[in-house]
Design a protein around this motif. Sequence first.
Motif, PDB file in Angstrom:
ATOM      1  N   ARG A  78     101.838  49.538  44.299  1.00 54.66           N
ATOM      2  CA  ARG A  78     100.948  50.180  45.268  1.00 54.66           C
ATOM      3  C   ARG A  78     100.199  49.154  46.100  1.00 54.66           C
ATOM      4  NH1 ARG A  78      98.187  54.901  41.487  1.00 54.66           N
ATOM      5  NH2 ARG A  78     100.089  56.081  41.110  1.00 54.66           N
ATOM      6  N   ASP A  79      99.852  48.010  45.461  1.00 53.51           N
ATOM      7  CA  ASP A  79      99.104  47.004  46.198  1.00 53.51           C
ATOM      8  C   ASP A  79     100.018  45.978  46.849  1.00 53.51           C
ATOM      9  OD1 ASP A  79     100.024  45.676  44.011  1.00 53.51           O
ATOM     10  OD2 ASP A  79      98.067  44.999  43.290  1.00 53.51           O
ATOM     11  N   GLY A  80     101.345  46.153  46.725  1.00 57.23           N
ATOM     12  CA  GLY A  80     102.285  45.246  47.363  1.00 57.23           C
ATOM     13  C   GLY A  80     102.362  43.880  46.718  1.00 57.23           C
ATOM     14  N   PHE A  81     101.759  43.686  45.567  1.00 64.03           N
ATOM     15  CA  PHE A  81     101.670  42.356  44.947  1.00 64.03           C
ATOM     16  C   PHE A  81     102.814  42.126  43.976  1.00 64.03           C
ATOM     17  CE2 PHE A  81     100.261  39.342  41.742  1.00 64.03           C
ATOM     18  CZ  PHE A  81      99.751  38.323  42.532  1.00 64.03           C
ATOM     19  N   ARG A  82     103.521  41.035  44.170  1.00 63.31           N
ATOM     20  CA  ARG A  82     104.569  40.654  43.239  1.00 63.31           C
ATOM     21  C   ARG A  82     104.093  39.438  42.456  1.00 63.31           C
ATOM     22  NH1 ARG A  82     110.377  41.462  46.395  1.00 63.31           N
ATOM     23  NH2 ARG A  82     110.166  43.694  46.683  1.00 63.31           N
ATOM     24  N   ALA A  83     104.023  39.579  41.156  1.00 66.79           N
ATOM     25  CA  ALA A  83     103.514  38.497  40.325  1.00 66.79           C
ATOM     26  C   ALA A  83     104.466  37.315  40.312  1.00 66.79           C
ATOM     27  CB  ALA A  83     103.273  38.997  38.910  1.00 66.79           C
ATOM     28  N   LEU A  84     105.780  37.586  40.324  1.00 62.33           N
ATOM     29  CA  LEU A  84     106.780  36.529  40.309  1.00 62.33           C
ATOM     30  C   LEU A  84     107.828  36.831  41.362  1.00 62.33           C
ATOM     31  CD1 LEU A  84     108.179  34.036  38.962  1.00 62.33           C
ATOM     32  CD2 LEU A  84     109.365  35.678  37.489  1.00 62.33           C
ATOM     33  N   ARG A  85     108.202  35.794  42.103  1.00 59.62           N
ATOM     34  CA  ARG A  85     109.260  35.954  43.094  1.00 59.62           C
ATOM     35  C   ARG A  85     110.134  34.711  43.081  1.00 59.62           C
ATOM     36  NH1 ARG A  85     109.533  35.228  48.889  1.00 59.62           N
ATOM     37  NH2 ARG A  85     107.357  34.546  48.828  1.00 59.62           N
ATOM     38  N   LEU A  86     111.417  34.895  42.853  1.00 59.90           N
ATOM     39  CA  LEU A  86     112.393  33.811  42.887  1.00 59.90           C
ATOM     40  C   LEU A  86     113.280  34.004  44.104  1.00 59.90           C
ATOM     41  CD1 LEU A  86     113.519  33.833  39.132  1.00 59.90           C
ATOM     42  CD2 LEU A  86     111.594  32.619  40.174  1.00 59.90           C
ATOM     43  N   VAL A  87     113.490  32.941  44.854  1.00 55.62           N
ATOM     44  CA  VAL A  87     114.276  33.019  46.083  1.00 55.62           C
ATOM     45  C   VAL A  87     115.398  31.979  46.020  1.00 55.62           C
ATOM     46  CG1 VAL A  87     114.242  32.875  48.602  1.00 55.62           C
ATOM     47  CG2 VAL A  87     112.224  33.712  47.379  1.00 55.62           C
TER      48      VAL A  87
END
Length: 391
Positions: free
Chosen positions: A22-31
């Motif tokens: 809901r808040d658009g927050f991703r705790a972890l993101r791998l690219v």
Amino acid sequence: MPNAQRATAGAPPPGDPAPRGRDGFRALRLVDVHKSFGGTRVLHWVNLSIERGRTLALLGPSGCGKTTLMRIVAGLEVADGGEVHVGERMLAGPGVNVAPEHRRIGLLGQERALFPHLTVGGNVAYGLGRSPDRDARVREVLEMVDLAGFEKRMPDSLSGGQQQRVAIARALAPRPRMLLLDEPFQALDVHLRLELQAEVQALLKALGATAVVVTHDQDEAFVMGDEVAVMQEGHIRQRGTPSEVYGHPASPWVASFVGDANFVPGIGSGDTVATPLGNLATCCPASGKVAVLVRPSHLRLVTPATGGDVDASATGQVQAMRFYGHTTECRVQFGENVLLARSDRMPSVRVGDDVMIRYEGPPAVAYPASAMAGLRRNGKQRREASTSPAR
């Protein structure tokens, strides 16, 4: 059914399908994380993200790259390329490599590795340095894991389960942004493992913690994970809720890895597939030659004497049985091959019985017949019923 199209296509779409919270927050993101050892590629441009407060189970066989991926997240391994973000902060990427001790990531490995010469309180406080609220924080996290008052106990006076909870408290004490749990219950006996899986899952949920659980055990992944990402040979093959991954696997390989699977040949015609088990409804349109996923629990076996109105068009003979108390497994000779059937009913058939077989499951997942070639190449054990072609 968001995974239905992926299941029939035999492969997930590119990119990371995880929705934002809901808040658009991703705790972890791998690219585009990739890694090779000695010229052998172990991670192939992996993209993955986790929402804050969620637990992702990273499931795959030994050697698939899951532990290497988590070591890269923790900073214990350096990727050949790609980016690692926790919150809004880049921890690894072009020109950036934050040291493990500055990443604020808690790591709980296969071994609890408590210091035997330190008390429970000393073990939990180990990562807190000289923080002024050190003692208060130790009491706080021990209360979280239901070990309040254990500060002065020694590790060898605790049960295996209590030691595991101390290790979790130690990982939580420095207030990490997220937790990585690498095969955390592997060394425990089966009853304690099941108990702790449920306990830790409830604890993570109560704390609102963000966590990644690395495991090769399908049951553990389904118990622990809000979502499951299935890895094979350095690729994320599918990501979804446990029910999506089990009920609508993206490929025959995923289907056979996350549970026992029978594959029955058929001819697809829209929403129906003609198979040796009869005409089965499918979850997505299918055409031409297909392989239909049939879970053992979706097969019902009856003898002609007790069959009632069961369709007798599919018949076989019971070759072997295993009774586990809560369930019964039967191996049934079906044409030239063997089907596995499983029931939570008391067994009504015996070895040597001729039986009628009926499919009693949801609309089935059908894969193009060509997708089975990949399963054979990968050497995965499977049961493929190849009786006379369906018409």
